[in-house]
Design a protein around this motif. Structure first.
Motif, PDB file in Angstrom:
ATOM      1  N   GLY A 163      -5.582   3.689   1.511  1.00  0.00           N
ATOM      2  CA  GLY A 163      -4.845   3.637   0.245  1.00  0.00           C
ATOM      3  C   GLY A 163      -5.757   3.382  -0.945  1.00  0.00           C
ATOM      4  N   LYS A 164      -6.699   2.465  -0.793  1.00  0.00           N
ATOM      5  CA  LYS A 164      -7.641   2.172  -1.881  1.00  0.00           C
ATOM      6  C   LYS A 164      -8.501   3.390  -2.196  1.00  0.00           C
ATOM      7  CE  LYS A 164      -9.570  -1.946  -2.261  1.00  0.00           C
ATOM      8  NZ  LYS A 164     -10.215  -3.249  -2.003  1.00  0.00           N
ATOM      9  N   GLN A 165      -8.919   4.108  -1.164  1.00  0.00           N
ATOM     10  CA  GLN A 165      -9.740   5.301  -1.385  1.00  0.00           C
ATOM     11  C   GLN A 165      -8.935   6.383  -2.109  1.00  0.00           C
ATOM     12  OE1 GLN A 165     -13.040   4.868  -0.635  1.00  0.00           O
ATOM     13  NE2 GLN A 165     -12.165   2.887  -0.111  1.00  0.00           N
TER      14      GLN A 165
ATOM     15  N   GLN B  17       2.352   2.323  -3.206  1.00  0.00           N
ATOM     16  CA  GLN B  17       1.464   2.952  -4.182  1.00  0.00           C
ATOM     17  C   GLN B  17       1.180   4.428  -3.888  1.00  0.00           C
ATOM     18  OE1 GLN B  17      -1.980   0.670  -5.608  1.00  0.00           O
ATOM     19  NE2 GLN B  17      -1.261  -1.056  -4.346  1.00  0.00           N
TER      20      GLN B  17
ATOM     21  N   ASN C  74      -6.739   3.658  -9.871  1.00  0.00           N
ATOM     22  CA  ASN C  74      -5.307   3.376 -10.046  1.00  0.00           C
ATOM     23  C   ASN C  74      -4.761   2.400  -9.003  1.00  0.00           C
ATOM     24  OD1 ASN C  74      -5.015   5.115 -12.284  1.00  0.00           O
ATOM     25  ND2 ASN C  74      -4.950   6.862 -10.902  1.00  0.00           N
ATOM     26  N   TRP C  75      -5.630   1.943  -8.119  1.00  0.00           N
ATOM     27  CA  TRP C  75      -5.225   0.996  -7.075  1.00  0.00           C
ATOM     28  C   TRP C  75      -4.803  -0.329  -7.694  1.00  0.00           C
ATOM     29  CZ3 TRP C  75      -3.798   0.616  -2.239  1.00  0.00           C
ATOM     30  CH2 TRP C  75      -3.896  -0.607  -1.578  1.00  0.00           C
ATOM     31  N   ARG C  76      -3.645  -0.834  -7.285  1.00  0.00           N
ATOM     32  CA  ARG C  76      -3.183  -2.161  -7.697  1.00  0.00           C
ATOM     33  C   ARG C  76      -3.565  -3.138  -6.596  1.00  0.00           C
ATOM     34  NH1 ARG C  76       1.286   1.033  -8.438  1.00  0.00           N
ATOM     35  NH2 ARG C  76       2.414  -0.041  -6.793  1.00  0.00           N
ATOM     36  N   GLU C  77      -4.388  -4.104  -6.945  1.00  0.00           N
ATOM     37  CA  GLU C  77      -4.902  -5.070  -5.965  1.00  0.00           C
ATOM     38  C   GLU C  77      -3.780  -5.777  -5.220  1.00  0.00           C
ATOM     39  OE1 GLU C  77      -7.942  -5.637  -4.901  1.00  0.00           O
ATOM     40  OE2 GLU C  77      -8.809  -4.187  -6.280  1.00  0.00           O
TER      41      GLU C  77
ATOM     42  N   LYS D  58      -6.250   6.010  -4.078  1.00  0.00           N
ATOM     43  CA  LYS D  58      -5.791   5.642  -5.417  1.00  0.00           C
ATOM     44  C   LYS D  58      -6.945   5.380  -6.381  1.00  0.00           C
ATOM     45  CE  LYS D  58      -2.213   6.121  -5.935  1.00  0.00           C
ATOM     46  NZ  LYS D  58      -1.541   7.434  -5.987  1.00  0.00           N
TER      47      LYS D  58
ATOM     48  N   THR E 199       0.842  -1.202   0.000  1.00  0.00           N
ATOM     49  CA  THR E 199       0.000   0.000   0.000  1.00  0.00           C
ATOM     50  C   THR E 199       0.874   1.248   0.000  1.00  0.00           C
ATOM     51  OG1 THR E 199      -1.790  -1.151   1.141  1.00  0.00           O
ATOM     52  CG2 THR E 199      -1.783   1.259   1.261  1.00  0.00           C
TER      53      THR E 199
ATOM     54  N   ASP F 248       0.380  11.593   0.023  1.00  0.00           N
ATOM     55  CA  ASP F 248      -0.833  10.818   0.319  1.00  0.00           C
ATOM     56  C   ASP F 248      -0.914  10.399   1.781  1.00  0.00           C
ATOM     57  OD1 ASP F 248      -1.815  10.971  -2.258  1.00  0.00           O
ATOM     58  OD2 ASP F 248      -1.236   8.917  -2.808  1.00  0.00           O
TER      59      ASP F 248
END
Length: 185
Positions: free
Chosen positions: A147-149, A28, A154-157, A151, A25, A33
């Protein structure tokens, strides 16, 4: 197989797996951020990292011999959003994990049922390890969620992507022998 040795091996792997989610996380994140928070009542990734690192240093330093809540820990300061760069974030993050893994690697089977103290409360070493695992997984889940919010698309799983469970399972079963299949978190 000695159960205690297996436990120590597995718990180290689990701590590493949880850390890896945080690492992936943090990797990314853009430079600033880590300072974002939803509102004044929410913690940023930087604050959560400071808290985790402070907790790890306090709990895992002199683990078998002193209270896990060290007198020099300033827990309230951990919740100030003052990490200035991603580089500082990573340094803070790693310093806590180094303390944890150094101590964990030094534990023996004989240590697991010894008693230690955290904030004046008695715990077996086994209980203390499990307590910390739950605490760290909880906060790293928060880091991943933030992090998901941030990105968005563009979030990489970090695990199996939505809608890909069957494909993932097929690939795992086709490429793995029964002895080397690992559990996903």
């Amino acid at each position: 197989m000695v159960l205690g040795n297996e436990y120590l091996k597995v718990v180290e792997e689990r701590f590493q797996a949880v850390k890896d989610l945080g690492d992936k996380t943090i990797d990314q994140l853009a430079e600033d951020d880590h300072q974002w928070s939803f509102n004044e009542a929410s913690n940023s990734i930087g604050v959560i990292v400071k808290h985790l690192s402070g907790n790890m240093k306090s709990r895992w330093s002199d683990f078998l011999t002193t209270d896990g809540e060290k007198p020099d820990r300033n827990r309230d300061q951990e919740f100030e959003n003052d990490i200035s760069s991603k580089e500082d974030l990573i340094t803070t993050w790693e310093s806590g994990w180094i303390t944890l893994f150094n101590t964990l690697n030094g534990l023996t089977v004989e240590d697991l049922l010894k008693h230690i103290v955290i904030r004046g409360e008695d715990h077996t070493v086994l209980e203390a390890i499990e307590r910390q695992m739950a605490h760290y997984a909880y906060h790293i889940g928060q880091i991943v969620y933030i992090g998901k919010q941030l990105k968005g698309e563009n979030w990489r799983e970090l695990s199996i992507p939505k809608g890909k469970s069957e494909e993932y399972l097929r690939e795992k079963l086709n490429s793995a022998s029964p002895t080397n299949v690992k559990n996903e978190i």
